[in-house]
Design a protein around this motif. Structure first.
Motif, short mmCIF file in Angstrom:
data_model
loop_
_atom_site.label_atom_id
_atom_site.label_comp_id
_atom_site.label_asym_id
_atom_site.label_seq_id
_atom_site.Cartn_x
_atom_site.Cartn_y
_atom_site.Cartn_z
N ILE A 176 0.82 -1.21 0.00
CA ILE A 176 0.00 0.00 0.00
C ILE A 176 0.85 1.26 0.00
CG2 ILE A 176 -1.56 1.39 1.45
CD1 ILE A 176 -3.04 -0.68 -0.10
N ILE A 177 1.88 1.30 0.82
CA ILE A 177 2.71 2.50 0.89
C ILE A 177 3.48 2.69 -0.41
CG2 ILE A 177 4.68 3.57 2.07
CD1 ILE A 177 3.68 2.33 4.66
N SER A 178 3.99 1.60 -0.99
CA SER A 178 4.67 1.70 -2.28
C SER A 178 3.71 2.22 -3.35
CB SER A 178 5.21 0.33 -2.69
OG SER A 178 6.21 -0.12 -1.80
N ARG A 179 2.49 1.72 -3.29
CA ARG A 179 1.49 2.16 -4.27
C ARG A 179 1.20 3.65 -4.12
NH1 ARG A 179 -0.14 0.50 -9.19
NH2 ARG A 179 -2.26 1.17 -9.62
N ARG A 180 1.14 4.12 -2.90
CA ARG A 180 0.90 5.55 -2.66
C ARG A 180 2.06 6.39 -3.22
NH1 ARG A 180 -2.41 7.62 1.36
NH2 ARG A 180 -0.70 8.78 2.35
N PHE A 181 3.28 5.90 -3.10
CA PHE A 181 4.42 6.62 -3.67
C PHE A 181 4.32 6.66 -5.20
CE2 PHE A 181 6.63 6.45 0.41
CZ PHE A 181 7.41 7.61 0.36
N MET A 182 3.93 5.55 -5.79
CA MET A 182 3.77 5.52 -7.24
C MET A 182 2.74 6.55 -7.71
SD MET A 182 3.76 1.47 -8.15
CE MET A 182 4.74 0.32 -7.19
N MET A 183 1.64 6.62 -6.99
CA MET A 183 0.59 7.57 -7.34
C MET A 183 1.09 9.01 -7.24
SD MET A 183 -2.15 5.76 -8.14
CE MET A 183 -3.69 6.63 -7.80
N ARG A 184 1.84 9.30 -6.18
CA ARG A 184 2.37 10.66 -6.00
C ARG A 184 3.34 11.02 -7.11
NH1 ARG A 184 3.86 9.70 0.30
NH2 ARG A 184 1.81 10.04 1.24
N ILE A 185 4.22 10.08 -7.43
CA ILE A 185 5.19 10.33 -8.50
C ILE A 185 4.47 10.53 -9.84
CG2 ILE A 185 7.06 9.30 -9.85
CD1 ILE A 185 7.96 7.91 -7.20
N ALA A 186 3.51 9.66 -10.11
CA ALA A 186 2.74 9.78 -11.36
C ALA A 186 2.03 11.12 -11.43
CB ALA A 186 1.72 8.64 -11.45
N GLU A 187 1.51 11.58 -10.30
CA GLU A 187 0.82 12.87 -10.27
C GLU A 187 1.78 14.01 -10.56
OE1 GLU A 187 -2.55 14.87 -7.54
OE2 GLU A 187 -0.69 14.45 -6.47
N GLU A 188 2.98 13.97 -9.98
CA GLU A 188 3.96 15.03 -10.22
C GLU A 188 4.34 15.09 -11.69
OE1 GLU A 188 5.19 17.39 -8.13
OE2 GLU A 188 3.63 16.64 -6.79
N ILE A 189 4.57 13.93 -12.28
CA ILE A 189 4.92 13.89 -13.71
C ILE A 189 3.73 14.35 -14.54
CG2 ILE A 189 5.65 12.40 -15.61
CD1 ILE A 189 6.91 10.54 -13.47
N ALA A 190 2.53 13.92 -14.16
CA ALA A 190 1.32 14.29 -14.89
C ALA A 190 1.11 15.80 -14.89
CB ALA A 190 0.10 13.59 -14.28
#
Length: 398
Positions: free
Chosen positions: A271-285
């Motif tokens: 779950i925590i790894s997934r949250r990091f992926m979402m944050r990174i994807a959002e920054e790039i987006a």
């Protein structure tokens, strides 16, 4: 025989005053799809889009056009221009002669029954559409009635005749398209693209609604091999058939997963790894001016995709998250993957970043307050910055 293709669209027809914008975008996308074959004359006329075939066989052209989002059907047709100097009756005779050419072809291919459907685009003509159908049907029977019969209820073949002011058109078959809306009419989204079955399908489905797409892929090289990244690149190239060039952002999250493993509870790793992926994807987006994120999540499919897990990952970002597969069964997703040609690539066995560091007993009902409490031990901002600073970007096309 066929010298033109009729391109039928669905939702575009109800766009009111903005309809022309969607039509123009559709025409542009069809031209782009056909570029690898040749430059074609693509144009709109009377609420239809036409493609002149020139010297090309219709099968090859139809196969490409049907992939264009917004197209609901593609019809090989015989189109004959009307001569301004000929009278209207002579033009109508031309329509009947064209109809016999199309029907003869169907008879040669084994058709035993037929029906005529007509449209009168030239309102100055004396016959109504229904009267045209009866008259053309009688003409066809007089010519080939010894080899085929008329059937108004369940005909094997329908001969569709259109009498327009500038031309006459006859066609029979309609090859189904994928529908949706023309790519580029509804903004842009960033897809979290893995090497699995789900995320390529989710990406395709959102693009089908008119959104341009870019992709971000997370890996943990060298714990995951370069082959796993090549697999994702292959999937992006397949998607590029439908969505144009795909800009792929490759992000190594090895340091993030190490930090999570050292500082957080083991069962919370996913779950925590997934949250990091979402944050990174959002920054790039946001940097790429995307309006939303796309994931291939489906309720209950894996431990992180319970409603509690989805709630925790949603809370990590502010952009909308599109999950087109959310209520689909795996079998339904696989059917689409096979249709769009991503399935065979997706099932090539390669480990992804989630499976390499997956805990033995991941939490299935995570509480957001506890997850956020665990993340306090991490320098999240710096970890995200480092991952983005070291990402690689590649533009892929089919």
């Amino acid at each position: 025989m066929y010298n033109s293709v009729i391109v039928k669209y669905g939702e575009i027809g109800i766009k009111g005053k903005n309809r022309y914008l969607f039509e123009n975008k559709l025409i542009k996308n069809i031209k782009n799809m056909l570029k690898p074959i040749d430059k074609f004359n693509v144009y709109k006329e009377y609420g239809r889009v036409y493609v002149d075939l020139g010297d090309y066989e219709y099968e090859e052209v139809v196969e490409e056009i049907k992939k264009v989002f917004g197209v609901v059907g593609v019809c090989p047709a015989v189109k004959v221009l009307r001569n301004n100097e000929e009278d209207i009756e002579a033009a109508y005779e031309k329509l009947k002669e064209t109809a016999i050419i199309v029907l003869e072809d169907k008879i040669e291919n084994g058709a035993k029954t037929f029906k005529v459907e007509s449209r009168r685009g030239d309102k100055s003509f004396r016959l109504t559409s229904q009267e045209m159908s009866m008259d053309i049907g009688g003409y066809l029977l007089s010519k080939v009635g010894d080899r085929i019969e008329a059937d108004m209820h369940k005909p094997e073949v329908k001969i569709r005749c259109e009498f327009r002011e500038n031309n006459v058109v006859v066609y029979s078959d309609t090859v189904p398209g994928y529908g949706g809306l023309p790519l580029g009419t509804n903004g842009k989204a960033m897809s979290l693209l893995s090497g699995g079955i789900d995320s390529p399908v989710a990406t395709w489905m959102v693009a089908k609604r008119g959104m341009e797409v870019e992709a971000v892929h997370f890996h943990t090289y060298p714990f995951t091999s370069e082959k796993s990244q090549e697999k994702v690149k292959d999937l992006a190239k397949i998607l590029a058939k439908y969505v144009g060039k795909v800009r792929l952002h490759k992000v190594n999250i090895l340091e993030i997963q190490k930090a999570v493993g050292l500082n957080c509870r083991d069962e919370e790793m996913t779950i925590i790894s997934r949250r990091f992926m979402m944050r990174i994807a959002e920054e790039i987006a946001k940097d790429r001016r995307c309006d939303a994120l796309i994931t291939g999540e489906s309720i209950g499919q894996v431990a992180s995709q319970t409603i509690q897990g989805l709630t925790c990952t949603n809370a990590s970002v502010s952009l909308p998250v599109f999950r087109p597969l959310i209520a689909m069964d795996k079998s339904e997703i696989i059917d689409i993957a096979k249709k769009i040609d991503t399935f065979e690539t997706s099932i090539i066995p390669e480990e992804d970043c989630c499976s390499v560091f997956a805990p033995k007993k991941p939490v299935t009902k995570p509480r957001l307050d506890r997850i956020e409490e665990s993340e306090v031990a991490l320098d999240a901002e710096q970890l995200i910055k480092d991952a983005i600073d070291n990402m690689e970007v590649e533009v892929l096309e089919f």
